[in-house]
Design a protein around this motif. Structure first.
Motif: not given
Length: 300
Positions: A35-49, A51-63
Motif C-alpha cells: 500500500x502507498x504512504x503519504x509523502x513528507x509534509x502530509x498526513x493521511x486522512x483516508x488509508x485507501x491502500x 490511493x490514500x487521501x493525504x493533507x498538508x500539515x498545518x502551521x508550525x507542524x511537520x512530517x
C-alpha cells in the motif's frame, strides 16, 4: 505429517515474496498487498491502500518522512528571548533552533544560547565561535601582539622598522614596536637638498652672467671694428709747407684768362702765381712778388 509443514513453508515464501515486492521507503504492507504512504509534509486522512487521501500539515507542524500518520508533528519552539534565531518553518522538515550570531549553545541539548567569549589584550582568537561552539583564545606568541578585546581578531605581527628608522621601544604581547627616524638620516637628506639647490642657483647665475658678458663682448667688437684705436692726424712736413708757399713762375708770357694785369709779372716778365692749399694758385702783383723775393733772400 509432512503436508502441514509444506503448507507452512509455502505461506512463508508468499509473504517473503510480497515483502520483497514492496518499496520500504514509500509503501507499507497490508496483508499480501503493498500500500502507498503519504509523502513528507502530509498526513493521511483516508488509508485507501492504492490511493490514500493525504493533507498538508498545518502551521508550525511537520512530517519529515513517508508515513501513514494521521497527525503531523509539532515544530520545536525557538525562543528569541533565549538568543535563538526566529526560524521559518517547513512542513516537510524539522526545524533546528539556531543561536544568533555571537552566541553559542549552552549544551548538547541547546536549550539556550550564551554569548561568545572575547579575547583580551595579549590574546588572539585561535578558533572563532560558532552557533554550537564557543570562541577559543590563545596567548600571543613571540613577535606578535594584540592591544584590543575581540572575539574575531587574532594576534598581529610586530612592526618592522623600515630603513632609516630604529626601534626605540621593543614590542610586547600587548603593544607594538615603536620606531623613530635616525637623526643622521634626517640631516643627510637636508644637506644634500641644500647643496643641490645651491648648485642649481649657481648654474643659473653663471648662465645669466655668461650670456650678459657675451652680449657686451659682441657690442665691444662692433665698436672696435669701426675704430680700433684713437684717430691720429698726420703731421705736415715743414719743408713741404715752405715749398708750397714759395711763388711759382709760369713760363707762359700771356696772362691766363681770369687773371688781370694787376697781378703783375716777375722781373723776367713771368706771371707770379703763388701756390696755396689744395693746388690753387693766386697771382700776385709785381710789388708783392718783389717783396716776397726779398723776404726769401733775407731768410736765406
Amino acid at each position: 505429517m509432512f503436508r502441514p509443514l509444506l503448507l507452512l513453508l509455502s505461506a512463508l515464501m508468499v509473504v517473503r515474496a510480497a515483502e520483497h515486492l514492496c518499496d520500504t521507503l514509500t509503501q507499507y504492507e497490508k496483508g499480501a498487498q503493498c500500500c502507498q504512504m503519504c509523502e513528507p509534509g502530509k498526513k493521511m486522512i483516508d488509508n485507501n491502500c492504492h490511493a490514500p487521501k493525504c493533507e498538508p500539515c498545518g502551521k508550525d507542524e511537520y512530517l519529515d518522512t513517508y508515513s501513514t500518520e494521521a497527525k503531523c508533528e509539532r515544530q520545536p519552539y525557538c525562543d528569541p528571548n533565549k538568543n535563538f534565531v526566529v526560524p521559518v518553518h517547513q512542513i516537510d522538515k524539522k526545524t533546528d533552533c539556531t543561536c544568533k550570531p555571537g552566541f553559542h549553545c549552552s549544551g548538547k541539548a541547546c536549550l539556550s544560547c550564551l554569548p561568545h567569549k572575547t579575547c583580551g589584550p595579549g590574546e588572539g582568537v585561535l578558533h572563532k565561535g560558532s552557533p554550537t561552539h564557543d570562541t577559543e583564545c590563545q596567548s600571543c606568541p613571540e613577535g606578535t601582539f594584540s592591544n584590543e578585546t575581540s572575539m574575531n581578531d587574532g594576534c598581529v605581527k610586530h612592526t618592522e622598522c623600515p630603513l632609516g628608522y630604529i626601534a626605540t621601544v621593543p614590542g610586547t604581547a600587548q603593544t607594538d614596536t615603536v620606531c623613530e627616524i635616525q637623526r643622521s638620516h634626517v640631516i643627510l637628506p637636508i644637506v644634500l637638498t641644500v647643496v643641490i639647490i645651491a648648485l642649481i642657483l649657481a648654474g643659473v647665475l653663471f648662465y645669466l652672467k655668461s650670456r650678459k658678458c657675451l652680449k657686451n663682448r659682441k657690442k665691444m667688437v662692433n665698436v672696435c671694428v669701426e675704430c680700433i684705436g684713437p684717430k691720429v692726424e698726420p703731421k705736415e712736413d715743414p719743408t713741404k709747407l715752405m715749398l708750397e708757399k714759395t711763388p711759382v713762375e709760369t713760363e707762359d708770357a700771356s696772362i691766363p684768362s681770369g687773371i688781370s694785369e694787376e697781378h703783375g709779372r716777375s722781373e723776367n716778365g713771368k706771371i707770379v702765381c703763388p701756390v696755396v692749399e689744395e693746388g690753387k694758385a693766386e697771382c700776385l702783383s709785381r710789388q708783392e712778388s718783389q717783396l716776397s723775393a726779398s723776404s726769401t733772400v733775407s731768410y736765406n
